[in-house]
Design a protein around this motif. Structure first.
Motif, PDB file in Angstrom:
ATOM      1  N   MET A 147      -1.625  11.856 -17.811  1.00 21.35           N
ATOM      2  CA  MET A 147      -2.698  11.714 -16.833  1.00 21.35           C
ATOM      3  C   MET A 147      -2.797  12.973 -15.983  1.00 21.35           C
ATOM      4  O   MET A 147      -1.818  13.697 -15.809  1.00 21.35           O
ATOM      5  CB  MET A 147      -2.466  10.485 -15.960  1.00 21.35           C
ATOM      6  CG  MET A 147      -2.364   9.191 -16.771  1.00 21.35           C
ATOM      7  SD  MET A 147      -2.390   7.705 -15.759  1.00 21.35           S
ATOM      8  CE  MET A 147      -4.164   7.539 -15.503  1.00 21.35           C
ATOM      9  N   THR A 148      -3.997  13.201 -15.446  1.00 19.80           N
ATOM     10  CA  THR A 148      -4.228  14.368 -14.597  1.00 19.80           C
ATOM     11  C   THR A 148      -5.123  13.989 -13.418  1.00 19.80           C
ATOM     12  O   THR A 148      -5.913  13.052 -13.493  1.00 19.80           O
ATOM     13  CB  THR A 148      -4.859  15.529 -15.406  1.00 19.80           C
ATOM     14  OG1 THR A 148      -4.912  16.688 -14.585  1.00 19.80           O
ATOM     15  CG2 THR A 148      -6.241  15.186 -15.898  1.00 19.80           C
ATOM     16  N   LEU A 149      -4.972  14.740 -12.358  1.00 19.89           N
ATOM     17  CA  LEU A 149      -5.822  14.605 -11.182  1.00 19.89           C
ATOM     18  C   LEU A 149      -6.323  15.997 -10.828  1.00 19.89           C
ATOM     19  O   LEU A 149      -5.533  16.890 -10.501  1.00 19.89           O
ATOM     20  CB  LEU A 149      -5.048  14.022  -9.997  1.00 19.89           C
ATOM     21  CG  LEU A 149      -5.829  13.876  -8.694  1.00 19.89           C
ATOM     22  CD1 LEU A 149      -6.925  12.815  -8.833  1.00 19.89           C
ATOM     23  CD2 LEU A 149      -4.898  13.532  -7.545  1.00 19.89           C
ATOM     24  N   ALA A 150      -7.634  16.202 -10.943  1.00 23.07           N
ATOM     25  CA  ALA A 150      -8.249  17.473 -10.543  1.00 23.07           C
ATOM     26  C   ALA A 150      -8.364  17.475  -9.026  1.00 23.07           C
ATOM     27  O   ALA A 150      -8.859  16.524  -8.433  1.00 23.07           O
ATOM     28  CB  ALA A 150      -9.616  17.625 -11.192  1.00 23.07           C
ATOM     29  N   LEU A 151      -7.888  18.541  -8.416  1.00 22.35           N
ATOM     30  CA  LEU A 151      -7.911  18.655  -6.957  1.00 22.35           C
ATOM     31  C   LEU A 151      -9.067  19.526  -6.525  1.00 22.35           C
ATOM     32  O   LEU A 151      -9.406  20.499  -7.192  1.00 22.35           O
ATOM     33  CB  LEU A 151      -6.589  19.252  -6.467  1.00 22.35           C
ATOM     34  CG  LEU A 151      -5.349  18.463  -6.867  1.00 22.35           C
ATOM     35  CD1 LEU A 151      -4.095  19.252  -6.533  1.00 22.35           C
ATOM     36  CD2 LEU A 151      -5.321  17.102  -6.188  1.00 22.35           C
ATOM     37  N   LYS A 152      -9.639  19.198  -5.408  1.00 20.01           N
ATOM     38  CA  LYS A 152     -10.744  19.997  -4.870  1.00 20.01           C
ATOM     39  C   LYS A 152     -10.176  21.206  -4.145  1.00 20.01           C
ATOM     40  O   LYS A 152      -9.214  21.103  -3.409  1.00 20.01           O
ATOM     41  CB  LYS A 152     -11.586  19.159  -3.929  1.00 20.01           C
ATOM     42  CG  LYS A 152     -12.308  18.032  -4.619  1.00 20.01           C
ATOM     43  CD  LYS A 152     -13.246  17.352  -3.660  1.00 20.01           C
ATOM     44  CE  LYS A 152     -13.984  16.184  -4.170  1.00 20.01           C
ATOM     45  NZ  LYS A 152     -14.122  15.829  -5.457  1.00 20.01           N
ATOM     46  N   GLY A 184       0.782  -1.219   0.000  1.00 17.47           N
ATOM     47  CA  GLY A 184       0.000   0.000   0.000  1.00 17.47           C
ATOM     48  C   GLY A 184       0.818   1.275   0.000  1.00 17.47           C
ATOM     49  O   GLY A 184       0.258   2.378   0.144  1.00 17.47           O
ATOM     50  N   VAL A 185       2.130   1.175  -0.176  1.00 15.12           N
ATOM     51  CA  VAL A 185       2.995   2.351  -0.137  1.00 15.12           C
ATOM     52  C   VAL A 185       2.681   3.289  -1.304  1.00 15.12           C
ATOM     53  O   VAL A 185       2.565   4.510  -1.124  1.00 15.12           O
ATOM     54  CB  VAL A 185       4.483   1.946  -0.133  1.00 15.12           C
ATOM     55  CG1 VAL A 185       5.390   3.167  -0.250  1.00 15.12           C
ATOM     56  CG2 VAL A 185       4.815   1.137   1.118  1.00 15.12           C
ATOM     57  N   GLY A 186       2.542   2.747  -2.510  1.00 18.45           N
ATOM     58  CA  GLY A 186       2.249   3.578  -3.673  1.00 18.45           C
ATOM     59  C   GLY A 186       0.959   4.359  -3.507  1.00 18.45           C
ATOM     60  O   GLY A 186       0.906   5.568  -3.773  1.00 18.45           O
ATOM     61  N   ARG A 187      -0.077   3.698  -3.050  1.00 18.72           N
ATOM     62  CA  ARG A 187      -1.368   4.362  -2.836  1.00 18.72           C
ATOM     63  C   ARG A 187      -1.242   5.434  -1.748  1.00 18.72           C
ATOM     64  O   ARG A 187      -1.773   6.532  -1.878  1.00 18.72           O
ATOM     65  CB  ARG A 187      -2.438   3.342  -2.459  1.00 18.72           C
ATOM     66  CG  ARG A 187      -3.823   3.953  -2.356  1.00 18.72           C
ATOM     67  CD  ARG A 187      -4.914   2.909  -2.312  1.00 18.72           C
ATOM     68  NE  ARG A 187      -4.880   1.992  -3.425  1.00 18.72           N
ATOM     69  CZ  ARG A 187      -5.327   2.237  -4.662  1.00 18.72           C
ATOM     70  NH1 ARG A 187      -5.843   3.420  -4.924  1.00 18.72           N
ATOM     71  NH2 ARG A 187      -5.258   1.340  -5.598  1.00 18.72           N
ATOM     72  N   ALA A 188      -0.512   5.136  -0.684  1.00 20.46           N
ATOM     73  CA  ALA A 188      -0.320   6.112   0.391  1.00 20.46           C
ATOM     74  C   ALA A 188       0.443   7.339  -0.112  1.00 20.46           C
ATOM     75  O   ALA A 188       0.113   8.473   0.253  1.00 20.46           O
ATOM     76  CB  ALA A 188       0.409   5.465   1.568  1.00 20.46           C
ATOM     77  N   LEU A 189       1.444   7.131  -0.959  1.00 22.11           N
ATOM     78  CA  LEU A 189       2.169   8.260  -1.549  1.00 22.11           C
ATOM     79  C   LEU A 189       1.227   9.126  -2.379  1.00 22.11           C
ATOM     80  O   LEU A 189       1.262  10.356  -2.284  1.00 22.11           O
ATOM     81  CB  LEU A 189       3.317   7.761  -2.432  1.00 22.11           C
ATOM     82  CG  LEU A 189       4.554   7.228  -1.726  1.00 22.11           C
ATOM     83  CD1 LEU A 189       5.450   6.468  -2.716  1.00 22.11           C
ATOM     84  CD2 LEU A 189       5.335   8.341  -1.045  1.00 22.11           C
ATOM     85  N   MET A 190       0.377   8.490  -3.177  1.00 24.27           N
ATOM     86  CA  MET A 190      -0.541   9.241  -4.030  1.00 24.27           C
ATOM     87  C   MET A 190      -1.578   9.996  -3.201  1.00 24.27           C
ATOM     88  O   MET A 190      -1.957  11.116  -3.542  1.00 24.27           O
ATOM     89  CB  MET A 190      -1.212   8.319  -5.045  1.00 24.27           C
ATOM     90  CG  MET A 190      -0.232   7.620  -5.981  1.00 24.27           C
ATOM     91  SD  MET A 190       1.032   8.701  -6.694  1.00 24.27           S
ATOM     92  CE  MET A 190       0.044   9.731  -7.742  1.00 24.27           C
ATOM     93  N   GLU A 191      -2.031   9.412  -2.108  1.00 24.96           N
ATOM     94  CA  GLU A 191      -2.978  10.103  -1.232  1.00 24.96           C
ATOM     95  C   GLU A 191      -2.334  11.321  -0.578  1.00 24.96           C
ATOM     96  O   GLU A 191      -2.934  12.395  -0.506  1.00 24.96           O
ATOM     97  CB  GLU A 191      -3.515   9.142  -0.169  1.00 24.96           C
ATOM     98  CG  GLU A 191      -4.468   8.105  -0.731  1.00 24.96           C
ATOM     99  CD  GLU A 191      -4.857   7.033   0.280  1.00 24.96           C
ATOM    100  OE1 GLU A 191      -4.411   7.099   1.459  1.00 24.96           O
ATOM    101  OE2 GLU A 191      -5.602   6.112  -0.112  1.00 24.96           O
ATOM    102  N   MET A 243       2.818  -1.143 -19.004  1.00 22.93           N
ATOM    103  CA  MET A 243       3.331  -1.639 -17.726  1.00 22.93           C
ATOM    104  C   MET A 243       2.227  -1.809 -16.690  1.00 22.93           C
ATOM    105  O   MET A 243       2.503  -2.139 -15.551  1.00 22.93           O
ATOM    106  CB  MET A 243       4.421  -0.703 -17.205  1.00 22.93           C
ATOM    107  CG  MET A 243       5.581  -0.573 -18.167  1.00 22.93           C
ATOM    108  SD  MET A 243       6.969   0.291 -17.464  1.00 22.93           S
ATOM    109  CE  MET A 243       7.509  -0.860 -16.214  1.00 22.93           C
ATOM    110  N   GLY A 244       0.984  -1.535 -17.064  1.00 24.09           N
ATOM    111  CA  GLY A 244      -0.123  -1.655 -16.136  1.00 24.09           C
ATOM    112  C   GLY A 244      -0.253  -0.505 -15.160  1.00 24.09           C
ATOM    113  O   GLY A 244      -1.028  -0.580 -14.204  1.00 24.09           O
ATOM    114  N   GLN A 258      -5.486   5.287 -12.201  1.00 22.23           N
ATOM    115  CA  GLN A 258      -6.939   5.474 -12.320  1.00 22.23           C
ATOM    116  C   GLN A 258      -7.629   5.077 -11.023  1.00 22.23           C
ATOM    117  O   GLN A 258      -8.574   5.741 -10.588  1.00 22.23           O
ATOM    118  CB  GLN A 258      -7.476   4.697 -13.515  1.00 22.23           C
ATOM    119  CG  GLN A 258      -7.099   5.341 -14.827  1.00 22.23           C
ATOM    120  CD  GLN A 258      -7.398   4.468 -16.035  1.00 22.23           C
ATOM    121  OE1 GLN A 258      -7.605   3.269 -15.932  1.00 22.23           O
ATOM    122  NE2 GLN A 258      -7.399   5.097 -17.208  1.00 22.23           N
ATOM    123  N   SER A 259      -7.147   4.027 -10.371  1.00 25.65           N
ATOM    124  CA  SER A 259      -7.751   3.609  -9.096  1.00 25.65           C
ATOM    125  C   SER A 259      -7.509   4.636  -7.989  1.00 25.65           C
ATOM    126  O   SER A 259      -8.192   4.627  -6.970  1.00 25.65           O
ATOM    127  CB  SER A 259      -7.230   2.233  -8.669  1.00 25.65           C
ATOM    128  OG  SER A 259      -5.905   2.321  -8.162  1.00 25.65           O
TER     129      SER A 259
END
Length: 187
Positions: free
Chosen positions: A173-178, A110-117, A140-141, A147-148
């Protein structure tokens, strides 16, 4: 793993001591040699290959623009990324996420997801950014992982990356921030 994942932002060169610098170097080398798409596409790479990039990245650190996010468990580097902002008024509302990597011993924890959060939280709350961007090597998937995490693909540069196994697309890729006033684009 039962250890607690710790997140830390490094915003000046002085914050990157010899131990952290060495851990960044080892992680970047090992991830590259394991086939990771983190800037060295022709493995194997040695410390001598990676060290100039580490030094340049550390020299670029700046409280307002470039910062490194490190994730550690029990004092060991579990993963890291670089958040590269923009000093121009035209583009100061967004930043790029670069070199996202998880140390090999901490994969699937879960390190990658935690970094992205954390990068999303900090970009929104600490830096008042409206958007994050990143580029991903196709095939590379990685697109599915991002996206997740809420990112969306906005385009591709076809066959932009020439690799030994054949050309690959570069996925944008992009991530719109609130923002405090509501979602980006709503005023």
């Amino acid at each position: 793993m039962t250890e607690v994942l710790q997140m830390s932002w490094l915003t000046t060169p002085a914050m990157v001591g010899p131990r952290v610098r060495n851990q960044l170097l080892e992680c970047w080398r090992d991830v590259s040699n394991a086939g990771g798409a983190v800037g060295f596409p022709f493995p194997p790479v040695s410390d001598e290959h990676v060290l100039p990039s580490i030094d340049a990245m550390v020299r670029s650190l700046d409280l307002e623009v470039n910062r490194i996010l490190i994730a550690t468990m029990d004092g060991e580097l579990a993963g890291w990324l670089l958040l590269a902002g923009n000093s121009s008024e035209l583009t100061a509302h967004w930043a790029r996420v670069l070199r996202v990597q998880t140390a090999l011993n901490f994969r699937n924890c879960g390190v990658g997801r935690a970094l992205m959060e954390e990068v999303s939280r900090a970009a929104t709350e600490d830096l008042s950014l409206e958007q994050l961007r990143l580029e991903v090597r196709a095939g590379m998937g990685l697109e599915g992982f991002y996206q997740s995490c809420g990112w969306r693909e906005i385009g591709r540069w076809p066959e932009a990356l020439r690799l030994p196994g054949g050309d690959r697309d570069e996925v944008l890729m992009t991530l719109a921030l609130k923002r405090n006033a509501g979602p980006v684009g709503v005023r």
